[in-house]
Design a protein around this motif. Sequence first.
Motif, PDB file in Angstrom:
ATOM      1  N   LEU A 202       0.841  -1.197   0.000  1.00 25.53           N
ATOM      2  CA  LEU A 202       0.000   0.000   0.000  1.00 25.53           C
ATOM      3  C   LEU A 202       0.877   1.248   0.000  1.00 25.53           C
ATOM      4  O   LEU A 202       1.902   1.285   0.684  1.00 25.53           O
ATOM      5  CB  LEU A 202      -0.863   0.046   1.269  1.00 25.53           C
ATOM      6  N   LEU A 203       0.459   2.223  -0.757  1.00 29.29           N
ATOM      7  CA  LEU A 203       1.090   3.541  -0.727  1.00 29.29           C
ATOM      8  C   LEU A 203      -0.058   4.532  -0.603  1.00 29.29           C
ATOM      9  O   LEU A 203      -0.873   4.660  -1.510  1.00 29.29           O
ATOM     10  CB  LEU A 203       1.886   3.774  -2.030  1.00 29.29           C
ATOM     11  N   SER A 204      -0.156   5.217   0.545  1.00 29.78           N
ATOM     12  CA  SER A 204      -1.286   6.123   0.727  1.00 29.78           C
ATOM     13  C   SER A 204      -0.948   7.491   0.136  1.00 29.78           C
ATOM     14  O   SER A 204       0.229   7.869   0.058  1.00 29.78           O
ATOM     15  CB  SER A 204      -1.635   6.252   2.220  1.00 29.78           C
ATOM     16  N   VAL A 205      -1.983   8.206  -0.288  1.00 23.48           N
ATOM     17  CA  VAL A 205      -1.768   9.475  -0.984  1.00 23.48           C
ATOM     18  C   VAL A 205      -1.263  10.570  -0.038  1.00 23.48           C
ATOM     19  O   VAL A 205      -0.852  11.630  -0.491  1.00 23.48           O
ATOM     20  CB  VAL A 205      -3.041   9.959  -1.715  1.00 23.48           C
ATOM     21  N   THR A 206      -1.276  10.272   1.280  1.00 31.18           N
ATOM     22  CA  THR A 206      -0.705  11.248   2.215  1.00 31.18           C
ATOM     23  C   THR A 206       0.817  11.108   2.315  1.00 31.18           C
ATOM     24  O   THR A 206       1.482  11.879   2.996  1.00 31.18           O
ATOM     25  CB  THR A 206      -1.314  11.073   3.622  1.00 31.18           C
ATOM     26  N   GLU A 207       1.360  10.081   1.641  1.00 32.60           N
ATOM     27  CA  GLU A 207       2.815   9.937   1.579  1.00 32.60           C
ATOM     28  C   GLU A 207       3.307  10.578   0.281  1.00 32.60           C
ATOM     29  O   GLU A 207       2.528  11.104  -0.498  1.00 32.60           O
ATOM     30  CB  GLU A 207       3.188   8.447   1.609  1.00 32.60           C
TER      31      GLU A 207
ATOM     32  N   MET B  65       0.424  -2.959  -6.374  1.00 28.86           N
ATOM     33  CA  MET B  65       0.566  -1.752  -5.552  1.00 28.86           C
ATOM     34  C   MET B  65      -0.802  -1.084  -5.445  1.00 28.86           C
ATOM     35  O   MET B  65      -1.444  -0.819  -6.459  1.00 28.86           O
ATOM     36  CB  MET B  65       1.586  -0.780  -6.164  1.00 28.86           C
ATOM     37  N   LEU B  66      -1.231  -0.843  -4.215  1.00 30.31           N
ATOM     38  CA  LEU B  66      -2.503  -0.175  -3.979  1.00 30.31           C
ATOM     39  C   LEU B  66      -2.233   1.254  -3.530  1.00 30.31           C
ATOM     40  O   LEU B  66      -1.562   1.470  -2.513  1.00 30.31           O
ATOM     41  CB  LEU B  66      -3.299  -0.906  -2.896  1.00 30.31           C
ATOM     42  N   ILE B  67      -2.725   2.216  -4.274  1.00 29.25           N
ATOM     43  CA  ILE B  67      -2.633   3.612  -3.845  1.00 29.25           C
ATOM     44  C   ILE B  67      -3.882   3.879  -3.010  1.00 29.25           C
ATOM     45  O   ILE B  67      -4.997   3.921  -3.544  1.00 29.25           O
ATOM     46  CB  ILE B  67      -2.527   4.554  -5.061  1.00 29.25           C
TER      47      ILE B  67
ATOM     48  N   LEU C 100      -7.484   3.258  -4.706  1.00 31.32           N
ATOM     49  CA  LEU C 100      -8.732   2.960  -3.997  1.00 31.32           C
ATOM     50  C   LEU C 100      -8.847   3.733  -2.693  1.00 31.32           C
ATOM     51  O   LEU C 100      -7.873   4.309  -2.208  1.00 31.32           O
ATOM     52  CB  LEU C 100      -8.855   1.449  -3.734  1.00 31.32           C
ATOM     53  N   SER C 101     -10.058   3.722  -2.161  1.00 29.56           N
ATOM     54  CA  SER C 101     -10.308   4.287  -0.840  1.00 29.56           C
ATOM     55  C   SER C 101     -11.244   3.346  -0.081  1.00 29.56           C
ATOM     56  O   SER C 101     -12.372   3.112  -0.514  1.00 29.56           O
ATOM     57  CB  SER C 101     -10.960   5.667  -0.953  1.00 29.56           C
ATOM     58  N   ALA C 102     -10.750   2.815   1.042  1.00 29.93           N
ATOM     59  CA  ALA C 102     -11.603   1.950   1.862  1.00 29.93           C
ATOM     60  C   ALA C 102     -12.730   2.774   2.470  1.00 29.93           C
ATOM     61  O   ALA C 102     -13.813   2.270   2.727  1.00 29.93           O
ATOM     62  CB  ALA C 102     -10.768   1.291   2.957  1.00 29.93           C
ATOM     63  N   ARG C 103     -12.492   4.074   2.655  1.00 28.08           N
ATOM     64  CA  ARG C 103     -13.462   4.944   3.303  1.00 28.08           C
ATOM     65  C   ARG C 103     -14.625   5.262   2.370  1.00 28.08           C
ATOM     66  O   ARG C 103     -15.783   5.121   2.746  1.00 28.08           O
ATOM     67  CB  ARG C 103     -12.753   6.218   3.743  1.00 28.08           C
ATOM     68  N   SER C 104     -14.300   5.654   1.132  1.00 29.72           N
ATOM     69  CA  SER C 104     -15.377   6.036   0.210  1.00 29.72           C
ATOM     70  C   SER C 104     -15.874   4.860  -0.628  1.00 29.72           C
ATOM     71  O   SER C 104     -16.936   4.926  -1.228  1.00 29.72           O
ATOM     72  CB  SER C 104     -14.877   7.141  -0.727  1.00 29.72           C
TER      73      SER C 104
END
Lengths: 287, 118
Positions: free
Chosen positions: A167-172, A190-192, A225-229
């Motif tokens: 995972l690579l989050s967009v806040t990084e 790779m999951l963004i 992706l977003s687990a939240r939305s």
Amino acid sequence: MCDTCGCNVTDGNRHLIEGDGKLARTESGSEAISVLQGLLSENDRTAAHNREHFDRHRVLAVNLMSSPGSGKTRLLEETITLLGDSLRIAVIEGDLETENDAQRIRDKGVAAVQITTGTACHLDAHMVHEALHALTLDDIDVLFIENVGNLVCPASFDLGQHRNVTLLSVTEGDDKPAKYPVMFRASDLMLISKSDLLGVLDDFVPEKAERHLRELASTASVHTLSARSGDGMQRWLDWLRSEHAAAQTRAVNGETLRPAIQPDGQRMHAHEPTRQHHHDGHHHGHD
Amino acid sequence: MHELAVCQGLMTQVEQIARRENAEQVTRILLSIGPLSGVEAQLLADAYPIAAAGTVAEGAQLEIEQLPIRVKCLTCSEETEATANRLLCGACGDYRTRLLSGDELLLMSLELERRQHA
């Protein structure tokens, strides 16, 4: 063993044993013994053993890696909810301390084993093997191993998994693959993550992250992706279902699978045939 | 910082081989560690005296060989040098390459002194 047949002599090390290479030269006074063994061969043996367990029980094992706080546990929570009864999930959680993540997974009604590593920065195959004793593999379709949040050390240790998902989050930063090449090079997917935040961040460009990944000679898929939305979750679930189906086909054919990029020691043994220990009909033991 | 764990694994291997070879003392250990192995050679060298203390390899010389990162292009077949975060073909720039060297994490050889038979 490959120590004797010479098949672990690769393009990279051949010069050492040929001609006047370092390993061909015997220095006076003491005796030189050629070894050519992976430095993690003890870990790798246990990892292979774990993989045999997964294959025998037709479990797809996914190693989930990322830096701390990129949303691995949140992704698993949503994945469990969305999959419902269609795939049976279990989770091994790796953290330095606390049962918190395992408890979050259990609250979803799914079996979770917490490994607390103390000061160790990664999971190894032995820790995972111990954790497997607390799970009934016949009741599991997909086992997630949520590794310690760390983009450095977990990449070096084979756990017996079939796939690496990073995972690579967009806040990084979107240049994380360039900064941590060993980790991202080992990714099969790779999951963004946290894509719902893209609108408020002006410095993360998913295409740039993918370009940095390609510069590592990686052909891995990239999903945003977003687990939240819920954005992009369907594509991730489709990937999981297709990987799980592929694992069933492999089990029928007596085959196994390792992540695409292997640390050196494992790559050398990648051509060894799978142990044929479950070909005596359909074995559904409870070991 | 997982180099100590890697080093402890190394010592287990070295002790097994020393037992098998009936060695009294291991005098030299040669490793091959590539930049893409995920293990930092200097940190491993720093951890080595701690892991080797009290073993058959205490005081052995540790030598670490570092191979350059080289890739072979799957498109144009050229073999070129690359860097850890840029594994592209140096000739045509394609990203579809195969790593030839640079990810080694290997125990290459040991030098040892055998026990004298009485």
